[in-house]
Design a protein around this motif. Structure first.
Motif, PDB file in Angstrom:
ATOM      1  N   GLY A  46     -18.320 -43.040   3.479  1.00 59.16           N
ATOM      2  CA  GLY A  46     -17.622 -44.279   3.168  1.00 59.16           C
ATOM      3  C   GLY A  46     -17.347 -45.203   4.333  1.00 59.16           C
ATOM      4  N   ILE A  47     -17.060 -46.466   4.001  1.00 60.84           N
ATOM      5  CA  ILE A  47     -16.623 -47.468   4.972  1.00 60.84           C
ATOM      6  C   ILE A  47     -15.422 -48.182   4.350  1.00 60.84           C
ATOM      7  N   PHE A  48     -14.317 -48.255   5.077  1.00 62.26           N
ATOM      8  CA  PHE A  48     -13.061 -48.749   4.524  1.00 62.26           C
ATOM      9  C   PHE A  48     -12.468 -49.853   5.393  1.00 62.26           C
ATOM     10  N   ASP A  49     -11.713 -50.738   4.755  1.00 63.04           N
ATOM     11  CA  ASP A  49     -11.118 -51.870   5.468  1.00 63.04           C
ATOM     12  C   ASP A  49      -9.897 -51.485   6.288  1.00 63.04           C
ATOM     13  N   SER A  50      -9.279 -50.356   5.962  1.00 56.30           N
ATOM     14  CA  SER A  50      -8.096 -49.923   6.710  1.00 56.30           C
ATOM     15  C   SER A  50      -8.087 -48.408   6.830  1.00 56.30           C
ATOM     16  N   GLN A  51      -7.338 -47.933   7.790  1.00 55.21           N
ATOM     17  CA  GLN A  51      -7.241 -46.493   7.982  1.00 55.21           C
ATOM     18  C   GLN A  51      -6.464 -45.851   6.834  1.00 55.21           C
TER      19      GLN A  51
END
Length: 222
Positions: free
Chosen positions: A193-198
């Motif tokens: 995955g790739i996410f906008d926030s931790q």
């Protein structure tokens, strides 16, 4: 003469049997990591640092050790916790990420990277008294607009990384391989995955990834 001979044999036998009952005492401190820790938790003790001899090696978290990053090793704090370390000799402080295990010396509570030790002004002293304060239980606010991902494995053999990626692709929509060259060898890191926030990455990891993969950690996407 025979009596003397048997007396010697008896004494040697008794000595050897007695020695077998002497308990072994290890001089190496044990690792007993906490399952969780609250923000504000503090410790005081001695800090040391490590650098060139470990550059490029895998840490306990699966990350590659980089002596120029702000990281540290602890025997008790959970991995991926961020702590503020204050040098009690000069009151200088810095924030580091716990990504390794150690130090394996009695009386020391944290082993800092070269960069962290440099910021604390302790390179020459080597060992200094410090105070540790947990500032984040599992994440730290980094640069704006930074993307995050979940690292689930690291391999030196590309085929192993490729096979693991294919296996995980049955469970997750996005699984990819990110390579990293240490200067001596290449590590192939399998990530999900790739996410906008931790926080988003952490939630997905806890709710979805943890049911398939037990060992993972959140990293900034490079």
């Amino acid at each position: 003469m025979k009596k003397l001979f048997f007396l010697v044999i008896f004494l040697v036998s008794f000595y050897m049997q007695s020695c077998s009952y002497i308990p072994f005492v290890s001089s190496t401190p044990s690792i007993h990591p906490m399952k969780s820790v609250n923000v504000g938790y503090t410790e005081e003790g001695l800090a040391s640092w490590y650098g060139p001899q470990f550059q490029g090696q895998l840490t306990a978290s699966g990350e590659i050790f980089d002596m120029y990053k702000l990281t540290a090793a602890s025997r008790t704090l959970p991995l991926n916790v961020y702590v503020r370390v204050t040098n009690l000799d000069n009151n200088r402080s810095t924030v580091v990420k716990i990504n390794d295990r150690g130090p394996f010396v009695h009386g020391r509570i944290i082993d800092l990277s070269y960069e962290a030790a440099k910021q604390l002004g302790m390179l020459q002293a080597g060992v200094v008294p410090v105070k540790i304060t947990v500032v984040s239980p599992n994440y730290y606010v980094l640069a704006a607009n930074e993307k995050f991902t979940i690292q689930v494995g690291a391999f030196t053999d590309f085929k192993n990384a490729f096979d693991y990626r294919n296996y995980l692709s049955r469970y997750f929509n996005l699984v990819y391989i990110s390579s990293f060259y240490t200067g001596r060898e290449t590590y192939y890191r399998v990530r999900v995955g790739i996410f906008d926030s931790q926080q988003q990455a952490q939630m997905y990891a806890q709710n979805v990834v943890s049911s398939i993969v037990k060992d993972y950690f959140i990293v900034a996407k490079d």
